[in-house]
Design an enzyme around this catalytic site. Structure first.
Site, PDB file in Angstrom:
ATOM      1  N   SER A  75       0.829  -1.201   0.000  1.00 39.03           N
ATOM      2  CA  SER A  75       0.000   0.000   0.000  1.00 39.03           C
ATOM      3  C   SER A  75       0.867   1.257   0.000  1.00 39.03           C
ATOM      4  CB  SER A  75      -0.880   0.013   1.250  1.00 39.03           C
ATOM      5  OG  SER A  75      -0.056   0.209   2.389  1.00 39.03           O
ATOM      6  N   LYS A  76       0.199   2.371  -0.232  1.00 38.38           N
ATOM      7  CA  LYS A  76       0.869   3.670  -0.209  1.00 38.38           C
ATOM      8  C   LYS A  76       1.483   3.908   1.177  1.00 38.38           C
ATOM      9  CE  LYS A  76       1.267   8.212  -1.401  1.00 38.38           C
ATOM     10  NZ  LYS A  76       1.635   8.765  -0.132  1.00 38.38           N
ATOM     11  N   ARG A  77       0.767   3.446   2.189  1.00 39.38           N
ATOM     12  CA  ARG A  77       1.242   3.606   3.567  1.00 39.38           C
ATOM     13  C   ARG A  77       2.568   2.862   3.793  1.00 39.38           C
ATOM     14  NH1 ARG A  77       0.126   4.235   9.066  1.00 39.38           N
ATOM     15  NH2 ARG A  77       0.532   2.209  10.024  1.00 39.38           N
TER      16      ARG A  77
END
Ligand code: GLU
Length: 509
Positions: A265-267
């Site tokens: 994910s972007k996180r």
């Protein structure tokens, strides 16, 4: 009869293209080129709520940056234009209408509240899958339960409606995925998906199938997240009467978190301090900027090499591939089923390999610019020599200047451990003798000549060169290890070399 291979990359312009999307595009491209086929780009922008300005341009730029050429579609154009789905609405409306006329789809007038109420009822009754299907549709407000006059009256009054697929109650749906093998689903597990929305635009499912058919797509290569929709798509081909030319499917493995569990994910990228977008992207609404592979200093060659091996391997030990080599070796049936762990260190390793292979002249301008910005004078020739000296020691071009610290700055401190171990009487004598030899050095100050001067001087003084080289490096750079010392001296020049030797003698005694 086998048809000429035609594949498509079909992104939705809902934000910056994820690096996983670039991999999907790359696998499509490699397959197309390998098979002598065509690569299409289609923009799937039928979800108007998720449209983001600039996203389509971003996609084009990202593909161009990594070297994926589009043969037909948005950009170059072609015989099936337009290639932007929002410009093809009549085409989808016509097919949706045909399905209704043939009894394979129907109009539904249910409001959001009515749909919610149905979901609640089904949940309370512990229905296995809360959905609009062969059983529940008969309790809802649609053209199967309403009188034709009522349907007509509602339509004439402009009431909003959608067109839903009339999923068969009992039918086997099978598909043979090129990567995953046979997938069998019973039609009772597929719900009556909306095909045409109340705004007159199609959903992804309808638009995708209609376009793949009309654009004569032979292979659908896309992310694993679409595998659950594939049976529905097979059903749509069947209903539309296009099953005999239905494309083959290949669903690519997910990109996993660096630790290997769960979807990347972007996180994860933010926490790990690495990019997951090919290019930097500034959100047009929030103004927040997300980093990109390009801006972080990854070369396009390294990026595609890294991506190509995320989920595919050639079955040999070879790791470095040019685009042409990838095309020659790529095989869709060798793509893995299991998710691919996103290891940014591997990406850095690839970049290191490709930076080493870059011509010095290509790396020099950045070095010169950084040096000048830091207040040093640096000619293009000097920058080129620095690049040659240090490119094998860095992962990114911008690290060359950082690595060149001992070239631009004379040492102010000297590594204690090396001083203790190596700065002995022989070393001091060697540094002094070499300094004296350099005073009378004339001609161009080049590594080879410097090496001879040093060798001759040590021989005359009766000093074993191998024993004093680390001390010599210490005197010149302050540390005990580093890049080629003769080239380092060539770059810093004769005067500076002599000054540093002198300074070491006075400072270290
Ligand atoms: N528009 C879809 C996406 O962005 C395309 C999926 C497909 O290739 O069929 O993921």
């Amino acid at each position: 009869m086998s048809r000429p291979v035609r594949v498509r990359f079909a992104p939705s312009p809902t934000g910056p293209l994820h690096i996983g999307g670039v991999r999907t595009a790359l696998y499509n491209y490699l397959f197309a080129r390998k098979m002598g086929g065509k690569m299409l780009l289609r923009i799937e922008d039928t979800d108007q709520n998720r449209f983001v300005p600039g996203a389509e341009e971003y996609i084009q730029e990202a593909l161009k940056w990594v070297g994926i050429e589009i043969d037909e579609g948005q950009g170059p154009g072609g015989p099936h234009a337009p290639y932007r789905q929002s410009e093809r609405r009549e085409i989808y409306q016509k097919e949706a209408q045909r399905l209704v006329d043939e009894g394979k789809a129907y109009y539904a007038f249910d409001t959001a509240e009515e749909l919610d109420a149905m979901r609640k009822r089904l949940e309370e009754a512990n229905a296995p899958a809360a959905q609009y299907n062969a059983i529940t549709r008969m309790q809802m407000r649609n053209s199967l339960t309403m009188k034709p006059e009522e349907v007509k009256a509602r339509m004439d009054a402009g009431d909003p409606f959608v067109i839903r697929l009339k999923t068969p109650r009992k039918e086997e749906v099978r598909l043979n995925d090129l990567i995953r093998g046979w997938v069998n689903v019973h039609s009772s597990a597929i719900d009556d998906k909306v095909l045409l929305k109340s705004d007159g635009l199609p959903t992804y499912h309808l638009a995708n199938i209609v376009d793949d058919h009309l654009m004569e797509i032979t292979h659908v290569i896309r992310g694993e997240e679409w595998l659950p929709s594939a049976p529905l798509h097979v059903l749509l081909y069947r209903y539309l009467g296009w099953e005999d030319t239905m494309p083959q499917f290949a669903h690519l493995p997910l990109l996993l978190k660096p630790e290997g569990n769960g979807k990347l994910s972007k996180r994860d990228a933010d926490l790990g301090g690495f990019p997951i977008f090919p290019l930097q992207w500034t959100d047009p609404i929030t103004g927040v900027t997300a980093r990109g592979f390009r801006e972080d200093g990854y070369l396009p060659e390294a990026t595609i090499n890294f991506l190509a091996l995320l989920g595919w391997n050639p079955g040999t030990e070879q790791e470095l591939f040019t685009m042409d080599e990838l095309i020659a070796s790529f095989d869709l049936t060798q793509v893995h089923k299991a998710g691919a762990r996103f290891d940014i260190q591997k990406a850095q390793w690839f970049n290191h390999q490709y930076i080493r292979l870059q011509p010095d002249a290509a790396l020099a301008p950045a070095v010169q610019q950084q040096a000048e910005a830091a207040g040093f004078s640096c000619s293009p020739e000097k920058a080129e020599k620095i690049a040659a000296l240090l490119k094998g020691r860095v992962n990114f071009a911008h690290e060359i200047f950082t690595e060149a610290g001992t070239i631009f700055n004379a040492p102010t401190t000297y590594d204690e451990a090396i001083v203790t171990a190596k700065w002995n009487d022989d070393a001091k004598k060697a540094v002094a003798v070499f300094r004296d030899a350099l005073q009378t050095f004339d001609g161009a100050f080049m590594a080879d000549d410097i090496k001879h001067t040093l060798g001759d001087a040590m021989q005359q003084a009766g000093i074993k060169q191998g024993k004093i080289m680390q001390a010599m490096r210490l005197a010149l750079t302050g540390s005990g290890a580093g890049p080629d010392l003769m080239l380092t001296m060539e770059i810093i020049g004769k005067e500076e070399t002599v000054a540093r030797l002198e300074k070491a003698l006075t400072t270290l005694g």
